[in-house]
Write an enzyme that holds these catalytic residues in place. Structure first.
Site, PDB file in Angstrom:
ATOM      1  CB  CYS A  13      15.385  19.165  17.217  1.00  0.00           C
ATOM      2  SG  CYS A  13      15.345  17.372  17.358  1.00  0.00           S
ATOM      3  CG  ASN A  16      19.230  13.347  16.527  1.00  0.00           C
ATOM      4  OD1 ASN A  16      20.114  12.503  16.482  1.00  0.00           O
ATOM      5  ND2 ASN A  16      18.652  13.779  15.418  1.00  0.00           N
ATOM      6  CB  CYS A  18      10.616  14.937  17.864  1.00  0.00           C
ATOM      7  SG  CYS A  18      10.117  14.022  19.320  1.00  0.00           S
ATOM      8  NE  ARG A  19      11.742  20.161  17.794  1.00  0.00           N
ATOM      9  CZ  ARG A  19      12.084  21.170  18.607  1.00  0.00           C
ATOM     10  NH1 ARG A  19      11.663  22.413  18.366  1.00  0.00           N
ATOM     11  NH2 ARG A  19      12.841  20.946  19.669  1.00  0.00           N
ATOM     12  CB  SER A  20      16.884  17.047  14.055  1.00  0.00           C
ATOM     13  OG  SER A  20      17.029  16.151  15.135  1.00  0.00           O
ATOM     14  CG  ASP A 168      10.076  19.571  21.730  1.00  0.00           C
ATOM     15  OD1 ASP A 168      10.938  19.590  22.621  1.00  0.00           O
ATOM     16  OD2 ASP A 168       9.592  18.501  21.282  1.00  0.00           O
TER      17      ASP A 168
HETATM   18  N1  LIG Z   1      12.908  19.491  28.452  1.00  0.00           N
HETATM   19  C1  LIG Z   1      11.969  19.796  27.889  1.00  0.00           C
HETATM   20  C2  LIG Z   1      10.797  20.126  27.140  1.00  0.00           C
HETATM   21  C3  LIG Z   1      10.140  21.330  27.386  1.00  0.00           C
HETATM   22  C4  LIG Z   1       9.007  21.670  26.624  1.00  0.00           C
HETATM   23  C5  LIG Z   1       8.558  20.814  25.627  1.00  0.00           C
HETATM   24  C6  LIG Z   1       9.228  19.613  25.383  1.00  0.00           C
HETATM   25  C7  LIG Z   1      10.327  19.268  26.159  1.00  0.00           C
HETATM   26  C8  LIG Z   1      11.006  17.987  25.870  1.00  0.00           C
HETATM   27  C9  LIG Z   1      11.262  17.054  26.884  1.00  0.00           C
HETATM   28  C10 LIG Z   1      11.889  15.878  26.548  1.00  0.00           C
HETATM   29  N2  LIG Z   1      12.131  14.883  27.476  1.00  0.00           N
HETATM   30  C11 LIG Z   1      11.581  14.917  28.814  1.00  0.00           C
HETATM   31  C12 LIG Z   1      12.497  15.613  29.796  1.00  0.00           C
HETATM   32  C13 LIG Z   1      13.921  15.080  29.684  1.00  0.00           C
HETATM   33  N3  LIG Z   1      14.711  15.343  30.903  1.00  0.00           N
HETATM   34  C14 LIG Z   1      14.908  16.820  31.109  1.00  0.00           C
HETATM   35  C15 LIG Z   1      15.804  17.084  32.316  1.00  0.00           C
HETATM   36  C16 LIG Z   1      17.135  16.352  32.184  1.00  0.00           C
HETATM   37  C17 LIG Z   1      16.904  14.867  31.957  1.00  0.00           C
HETATM   38  C18 LIG Z   1      16.016  14.652  30.752  1.00  0.00           C
HETATM   39  C19 LIG Z   1      12.283  15.659  25.214  1.00  0.00           C
HETATM   40  C20 LIG Z   1      12.953  14.492  24.807  1.00  0.00           C
HETATM   41  C21 LIG Z   1      13.291  14.316  23.474  1.00  0.00           C
HETATM   42  C22 LIG Z   1      12.993  15.268  22.531  1.00  0.00           C
HETATM   43  C23 LIG Z   1      12.346  16.430  22.905  1.00  0.00           C
HETATM   44  C24 LIG Z   1      11.989  16.640  24.246  1.00  0.00           C
HETATM   45  N4  LIG Z   1      11.355  17.769  24.600  1.00  0.00           N
END
Ligand SMILES: N#Cc1ccccc1-c1cc(NCCCN2CCCCC2)c2ccccc2n1
Length: 195
Positions: A13, A16, A18-20, A168
């Site tokens: 995912c 790594n 949450c889902r996976s 997600d």
């Molecule tokens: N991106 C997106 C996104 C869009 C829609 C729904 C969920 C998410 C989302 C956001 C996360 N971390 C916050 C942003 C991380 N930063 C993004 C820019 C680079 C530096 C890092 C997640 C972290 C772990 C697992 C799933 C995640 N999923």
């Protein structure tokens, strides 16, 4: 079939955490309960480097506990090793905030997020991901690997209820994690029965 004679599946995912890891734990429990877990190499990974080194999300850990799925057992037993493609965090310990959260919930696990490597495309028979963004990133990466033999598919393509996308839940609620669990349970059961 790998040189080890084992079948192999890598669940993927975005982060790594949450889902996976849920899919890995659910599949491993099903394979264990069916008496075939020793025939499988099972692991999970991320398309991104967002959470490298971090443990699974506490909401996913709580969900696994509610359903009696031993995520900790799976991580310790089947994550033979894990690593990063970069050298940025060598020697670093997992993120303190994640570990503090797990301790608060009385849940320990040894799974640590890792990013998909080029070797994964050569050594896993199946790479099963969660949504179209994961799928396009994995197909882009696999085209860059010369001897790639992995079948890259949506885990949801095995869903008897035809819900092909496992969304997600990162910004979601406990209910969203429950839905991830239910979808993973249906899909992993069908995938195991097919193999
Ligand atoms: N991106 C997106 C996104 C869009 C829609 C729904 C969920 C998410 C989302 C956001 C996360 N971390 C916050 C942003 C991380 N930063 C993004 C820019 C680079 C530096 C890092 C997640 C972290 C772990 C697992 C799933 C995640 N999923």
């Amino acid at each position: 079939m790998a040189a080890t004679g084992k079948k192999s599946v890598l669940f993927v995912c975005l982060g790594n955490i949450c889902r996976s890891p849920i899919a890995e734990a659910v599949f491993s429990k099903m394979a264990t309960d069916s008496g075939v877990v020793d025939k499988w190499r099972i692991d999970s990974a991320a398309t991104s480097n967002y959470e490298i080194g971090n443990p699974p999300d506490h909401r996913g850990q709580a969900c696994m506990k509610r359903h009696g799925v031993p995520m900790q057992h799976v991580a310790r037993k089947w994550v033979i090793d894990s690593g990063a493609t970069s050298d940025w965090n060598i020697g670093s310990s997992p993120d303190a905030r994640g570990l503090a959260c797990l301790r608060k919930h009385g849940v320990e696990t040894s799974h640590r997020a890792r990013q998909v490597t080029n070797d994964d495309f050569m050594s896993f028979e199946y790479i099963l991901c969660m949504d179209d963004s994961n799928l396009s990133e994995l197909n882009r990466r696999s085209n860059l690997v010369k001897n790639n033999s992995a079948k890259v598919e949506l885990l949801g393509s095995y869903d008897p209820q035809n819900q092909r996308i496992i969304k997600d839940p990162y910004y979601g609620s406990d209910e969203d994690f429950e839905k991830v669990y239910e979808q993973c349970a249906r899909c992993c059961k069908a995938f195991l029965e097919k193999n």
